[in-house]
Scaffold this active site. Structure first.
Site, PDB file in Angstrom:
ATOM      1  N   ASN A  10      51.372 -28.745  47.526  1.00 46.09           N
ATOM      2  CA  ASN A  10      51.581 -29.324  46.189  1.00 46.09           C
ATOM      3  C   ASN A  10      51.563 -28.181  45.173  1.00 46.09           C
ATOM      4  O   ASN A  10      50.506 -27.639  44.850  1.00 46.09           O
ATOM      5  CB  ASN A  10      50.460 -30.340  45.905  1.00 46.09           C
ATOM      6  CG  ASN A  10      50.584 -30.945  44.523  1.00 46.09           C
ATOM      7  OD1 ASN A  10      51.561 -30.711  43.810  1.00 46.09           O
ATOM      8  ND2 ASN A  10      49.579 -31.725  44.132  1.00 46.09           N
ATOM      9  N   LYS A  12      52.164 -28.341  42.126  1.00 44.94           N
ATOM     10  CA  LYS A  12      51.724 -28.829  40.809  1.00 44.94           C
ATOM     11  C   LYS A  12      52.672 -28.329  39.708  1.00 44.94           C
ATOM     12  O   LYS A  12      53.870 -28.190  39.959  1.00 44.94           O
ATOM     13  CB  LYS A  12      50.254 -28.451  40.572  1.00 44.94           C
ATOM     14  CG  LYS A  12      49.358 -28.946  41.730  1.00 44.94           C
ATOM     15  CD  LYS A  12      47.888 -28.887  41.461  1.00 44.94           C
ATOM     16  CE  LYS A  12      47.121 -29.412  42.671  1.00 44.94           C
ATOM     17  NZ  LYS A  12      45.692 -29.463  42.490  1.00 44.94           N
ATOM     18  N   HIS A  96      47.765 -38.842  42.778  1.00 44.90           N
ATOM     19  CA  HIS A  96      46.957 -37.615  42.728  1.00 44.90           C
ATOM     20  C   HIS A  96      45.873 -37.760  41.657  1.00 44.90           C
ATOM     21  O   HIS A  96      46.119 -38.333  40.586  1.00 44.90           O
ATOM     22  CB  HIS A  96      47.848 -36.405  42.431  1.00 44.90           C
ATOM     23  CG  HIS A  96      47.137 -35.115  42.685  1.00 44.90           C
ATOM     24  ND1 HIS A  96      46.212 -34.604  41.799  1.00 44.90           N
ATOM     25  CD2 HIS A  96      47.165 -34.266  43.746  1.00 44.90           C
ATOM     26  CE1 HIS A  96      45.712 -33.479  42.306  1.00 44.90           C
ATOM     27  NE2 HIS A  96      46.271 -33.252  43.479  1.00 44.90           N
ATOM     28  N   GLU A  98      44.706 -35.778  39.566  1.00 45.44           N
ATOM     29  CA  GLU A  98      45.025 -35.218  38.246  1.00 45.44           C
ATOM     30  C   GLU A  98      45.753 -36.270  37.394  1.00 45.44           C
ATOM     31  O   GLU A  98      45.550 -36.338  36.179  1.00 45.44           O
ATOM     32  CB  GLU A  98      45.846 -33.928  38.408  1.00 45.44           C
ATOM     33  CG  GLU A  98      44.944 -32.778  38.850  1.00 45.44           C
ATOM     34  CD  GLU A  98      45.621 -31.716  39.692  1.00 45.44           C
ATOM     35  OE1 GLU A  98      46.856 -31.681  39.768  1.00 45.44           O
ATOM     36  OE2 GLU A  98      44.878 -30.917  40.304  1.00 45.44           O
ATOM     37  N   GLU A 166      41.261 -36.428  48.941  1.00 39.42           N
ATOM     38  CA  GLU A 166      41.051 -35.249  48.105  1.00 39.42           C
ATOM     39  C   GLU A 166      39.856 -35.482  47.193  1.00 39.42           C
ATOM     40  O   GLU A 166      40.010 -36.094  46.109  1.00 39.42           O
ATOM     41  CB  GLU A 166      42.292 -34.996  47.245  1.00 39.42           C
ATOM     42  CG  GLU A 166      43.542 -34.736  48.053  1.00 39.42           C
ATOM     43  CD  GLU A 166      44.538 -33.885  47.282  1.00 39.42           C
ATOM     44  OE1 GLU A 166      44.974 -32.874  47.831  1.00 39.42           O
ATOM     45  OE2 GLU A 166      44.843 -34.206  46.121  1.00 39.42           O
ATOM     46  N   GLY A 172      40.750 -27.339  43.341  1.00 34.52           N
ATOM     47  CA  GLY A 172      40.887 -26.177  42.467  1.00 34.52           C
ATOM     48  C   GLY A 172      39.576 -25.515  42.101  1.00 34.52           C
ATOM     49  O   GLY A 172      39.529 -24.679  41.198  1.00 34.52           O
ATOM     50  N   SER A 212      40.720 -27.217  47.815  1.00 36.76           N
ATOM     51  CA  SER A 212      40.325 -25.829  48.078  1.00 36.76           C
ATOM     52  C   SER A 212      40.548 -25.398  49.529  1.00 36.76           C
ATOM     53  O   SER A 212      39.811 -24.562  50.058  1.00 36.76           O
ATOM     54  CB  SER A 212      38.869 -25.585  47.657  1.00 36.76           C
ATOM     55  OG  SER A 212      38.753 -25.709  46.254  1.00 36.76           O
TER      56      SER A 212
HETATM   57  O1  LIG Z   1      47.183 -31.676  45.932  1.00 36.54           O
HETATM   58  C1  LIG Z   1      46.433 -30.727  46.214  1.00 36.54           C
HETATM   59  C2  LIG Z   1      45.062 -30.717  45.803  1.00 36.54           C
HETATM   60  O2  LIG Z   1      44.902 -31.100  44.474  1.00 36.54           O
HETATM   61  C3  LIG Z   1      44.281 -29.512  46.196  1.00 36.54           C
HETATM   62  O3  LIG Z   1      44.413 -28.468  45.282  1.00 36.54           O
HETATM   63  P1  LIG Z   1      43.696 -27.064  45.606  1.00 36.54           P
HETATM   64  O4  LIG Z   1      44.082 -26.717  47.023  1.00 36.54           O
HETATM   65  O5  LIG Z   1      44.208 -26.114  44.609  1.00 36.54           O
HETATM   66  O6  LIG Z   1      42.212 -27.315  45.522  1.00 36.54           O
END
Ligand SMILES: O=C[C@H](O)COP(=O)(O)O
Length: 254
Positions: A10, A12, A96, A98, A166, A172, A212
């Protein structure tokens, strides 16, 4: 039955066209296990989807990061599932955290999106997960069950859904769930599916972990019996994403 390992990237809201092309080149040049063993899907921002779809190797696939809950029309700024299908985009990420947290997407709204996207022929990566406060108050499974229930109430066929667990506190933050924390939730979620969506959904639905994940910690996470792959954020923009794809080899020998 064995569930095919799934690794999603992803991206983002990141990247310039130059950076995106560079990531695609890195992916295209990588030697990775066969698509018979691992399904790889990358999810660039909407504006880069067509170019990534065109340039990306044929054994990897692409996903949108969102879509609207029903047919298109007077919904400024939205992209409909029909449009994604029209462009040949096979996957979409929905729910998601977010979007749930920053844009106030409710469980029901996410359920509506999943239902409409599936009905149009998209495959869905549906995200669920608890905040730190919810985990510390002991409500992890209640939160995840409510998020999944809103999907289960609107969907009868789970064959085109990948569930991504997640935990919000792990996204993150560099604070990855331990393999046993991930396994515990994945096991409980699979049991929930069994009791509420049927044995077939429980056995065949892939439940992937996100939060993460990196080129190091993916290997032990991959050995967990109910971890069927990963949804990767930050590390999917880096060459270590290849190592995460390769963690399928650890899975196979576990
Ligand atoms: O969609 C992916 C997740 O939000 C994980 O993000 P991250 O690997 O940066 O923690």
């Amino acid at each position: 039955m064995s569930r095919k390992f799934f690794v999603g990237g992803n991206w983002k809201c990141n990247g310039t066209i130059e950076e995106v092309k560079k990531i695609v080149t890195t992916l295209n040049e990588a030697e990775v296990p066969s698509e018979d063993d691992v399904e790889v899907v990358v999810s660039p921002p909407f504006v880069f989807l067509p170019v990534v779809k065109t340039l990306l190797r044929s054994d990897f696939s692409v996903a949108a990061q969102n879509c609207w809950a029903r047919k298109g029309g007077a919904f400024t700024g939205e992209v409909s599932a029909d449009m994604l299908i029209n462009l040949g985009i096979p996957w979409v990420i929905l729910g998601h955290s977010e979007r749930r947290l920053l844009l106030n997407e409710s469980n029901e709204f996410v359920g509506d999106k999943v239902s409409y996207a599936l009905a149009q022929g998209l495959k869905v990566i549906a995200c669920v997960g608890e905040t730190l406060e919810q985990r510390e108050s002991g409500s992890t499974m209640a939160v995840i069950a409510a998020q999944t229930k809103a999907i289960a109430e609107r969907v009868s066929n789970w064959s085109n859904i990948v569930l991504a667990y997640e935990p919000v506190w792990a996204i993150g933050t560099g604070k990855v769930a331990t393999p046993s924390q991930a396994q515990e939730v994945h096991f409980d979620l699979r049991k929930w599916l069994h009791d509420n969506a049927g044995a077939e959904a429980a056995i065949s639905t892939r439940i992937i972990y996100g939060g993460s994940v990196n080129g190091e910690n993916c290997r032990e996470l991959a050995t967990q019996p109910d971890v069927d792959g990963f949804l990767v954020g930050g590390a999917s923009l880096k060459p270590e994403f290849i190592d995460i794809i390769k963690s399928v080899t650890v899975k196979k020998s576990a």
